[in-house]
Enzyme design. Structure first.
Site, mmCIF file in Angstrom:
data_model
loop_
_atom_site.group_PDB
_atom_site.id
_atom_site.type_symbol
_atom_site.label_atom_id
_atom_site.label_comp_id
_atom_site.label_asym_id
_atom_site.label_seq_id
_atom_site.Cartn_x
_atom_site.Cartn_y
_atom_site.Cartn_z
ATOM 1 N N TYR A 1 16.106 15.342 140.534
ATOM 2 C CA TYR A 1 16.159 16.705 141.057
ATOM 3 C C TYR A 1 16.818 17.723 140.138
ATOM 4 C CZ TYR A 1 14.321 14.548 145.201
ATOM 5 O OH TYR A 1 13.513 13.865 146.057
ATOM 6 N N PHE B 1 20.175 13.563 155.634
ATOM 7 C CA PHE B 1 18.989 14.224 156.214
ATOM 8 C C PHE B 1 17.793 14.051 155.282
ATOM 9 C CE2 PHE B 1 21.471 17.402 153.892
ATOM 10 C CZ PHE B 1 20.538 18.000 153.083
#
Length: 418
Positions: free
Chosen positions: A128, A418
């Site tokens: 990322y 999450f």
């Protein structure tokens, strides 16, 4: 073999939702078949319009999901975030730029909506940073050797006038949201929780398809009856050869808004008959846990890793949202390969707040947007990043000035996955 341009990246339709979920499970090495109950739970969990898929013909080969979230900045401001999750690319379609296309589409939409940052929990570290994300918080898990901890085995209740009660899921759904709201407004790095979050964690909604097993729920109330802490935990059933109990209590989550609540919940967990080991779950790296024990060495670190990653979408609003430990000014030159928020900015910070504006002045520090994200919540050190060659000083001592402004007395922490 399908070319890059032949694979269609787009928001999925309702008819494509089952195939998207099959691709999601496949990407996370879960059984590919998704039952009707799990599909229905995911329909509640996954909002329409923010689910992207990559399609080779009519088959979904990559998944991507985002949703609205708030993340707490230093000082307690709630910052609007684009939370990224459910990112997979099927093994047959790797290295074709599918994630790059999905990420670019989502971040552009988030920028257009006015989100200040994007967030995610990275399954793999190297991915990322390419998209401007930086690791902004760390997670630590401790394993406590209870017999070594030095706690008084005769202790039966908190000594501060409070009490601990075991409750059920209905009580958790009533008491938990308000407690979490108090915690997250004081904890940099914490993120918002929806009503659905509490339903999933108490078994009302079955999101993973496995049979639900209720954990134990413990609530701490202060001497005046106020709920100040709560924990969910599970126990195994393990006995040694000499018929000695060797059970482990594993904490799913623990919230505490006062030191008394935190201490008494951990002491309670270490006092349960037959429990000889306590696994803490995901905690802040400077959590009080080890030093709440008479012998801190009884708590050993068994996991420590990056946790919440942040991508700055609006430098001005991100830097103005937080508070600062000191007073001073800094000119930052921020590089952003994604083209969303690069530029040169002057930050003026002090006890009364901060202002940030574009400038043509010479830069004091030059850094990538991902490095700015790592500094934003106060956990990373600009001096350390400069030593690693990831931040460049254009003015001598600028990294130390940045640390004096940006670093915090307690480390940020995100309690959630999450």
């Amino acid at each position: 073999m399908t070319s890059r341009t032949d694979t269609d990246v787009r928001p999925i339709t309702e008819a494509e939702f089952p195939d998207w979920n099959r691709a999601l499970n496949t990407g996370f090495l879960q059984p590919p078949a998704v039952g009707a109950e799990q599909l229905e739970a995911r329909r509640k969990q996954f909002g329409p319009g923010r689910l992207l898929g990559a399609f080779d013909g009519d088959r979904c080969v990559a998944t991507f999901r985002s949703f609205d979230q708030q993340v707490t900045a230093v000082g307690g401001a709630l910052v609007q975030a684009d939370a990224v999750s459910s990112v997979t690319v099927t093994a047959t379609h790797r290295r074709r730029g599918l994630l790059t296309r999905m990420m670019a589409q989502d971040l552009a939409a988030a920028k257009e909506r006015g989100d200040v940052v994007a967030t995610l929990i990275a399954a793999e570290y190297p991915i990322y940073g390419r998209y401007g994300f930086g690791p902004a918080t760390t997670m630590t898990e401790w394993t406590v050797d209870v017999p070594r901890a030095g706690l008084d085995a005769r202790r039966a209740a908190p000594e501060d006038g409070g009490r601990i009660d075991l409750v059920d899921g209905e009580d958790v759904r009533k008491l938990g949201p308000e407690l979490h709201e108090r915690l997250r407004r004081a904890q940099p790095g914490a993120v918002s929780r929806t009503e659905l979050w509490w339903q999933i964690r108490t078994g009302v909604v079955n999101a993973n398809g496995s049979p639900w097993t209720e954990p134990y729920y413990a609530v701490y109330r202060s001497a005046d009856g106020e709920v100040e802490g709560m924990a969910a935990y599970r126990s195994d059933d393990h006995w040694g050869d000499a018929k000695q109990p060797l059970n482990t209590a594993t904490v799913d989550w623990l919230l505490a808004v006062t030191p008394d609540a935190e201490r008494d919940l951990w002491h309670y967990l270490c006092s349960i008959d037959w429990i000889t080991t306590v696994k803490s779950g995901w905690r802040a790296p400077d959590d009080l846990l080890p030093h709440l024990l008479p012998d801190p060495r009884a708590a050993r670190i068994t996991t420590q890793a990056d946790w919440l990653w942040v991508r700055i979408l609006d430098v001005v609003r991100a830097l103005e949202a937080r508070t600062y430990e000191g007073q001073g000014s800094l000119v930052l030159e921020v590089a952003d390969r994604g083209g969303l928020t690069g530029g040169r900015w002057r930050l003026e910070a002090g006890a009364d707040g901060a202002s940030c504006a574009p400038t043509t002045e010479s830069a004091h520090l030059v850094l990538d947007v991902g490095e700015l994200a790592a500094l934003w919540l106060g956990d990373e050190s600009a001096v350390r990043l400069a030593a690693l060659g990831r931040v460049r000083e254009e003015r001598a001592g600028a990294a130390r000035v940045a640390d004096a402004l940006l670093r915090t007395s307690r480390r940020p922490w995100c309690p959630d996955m999450f």
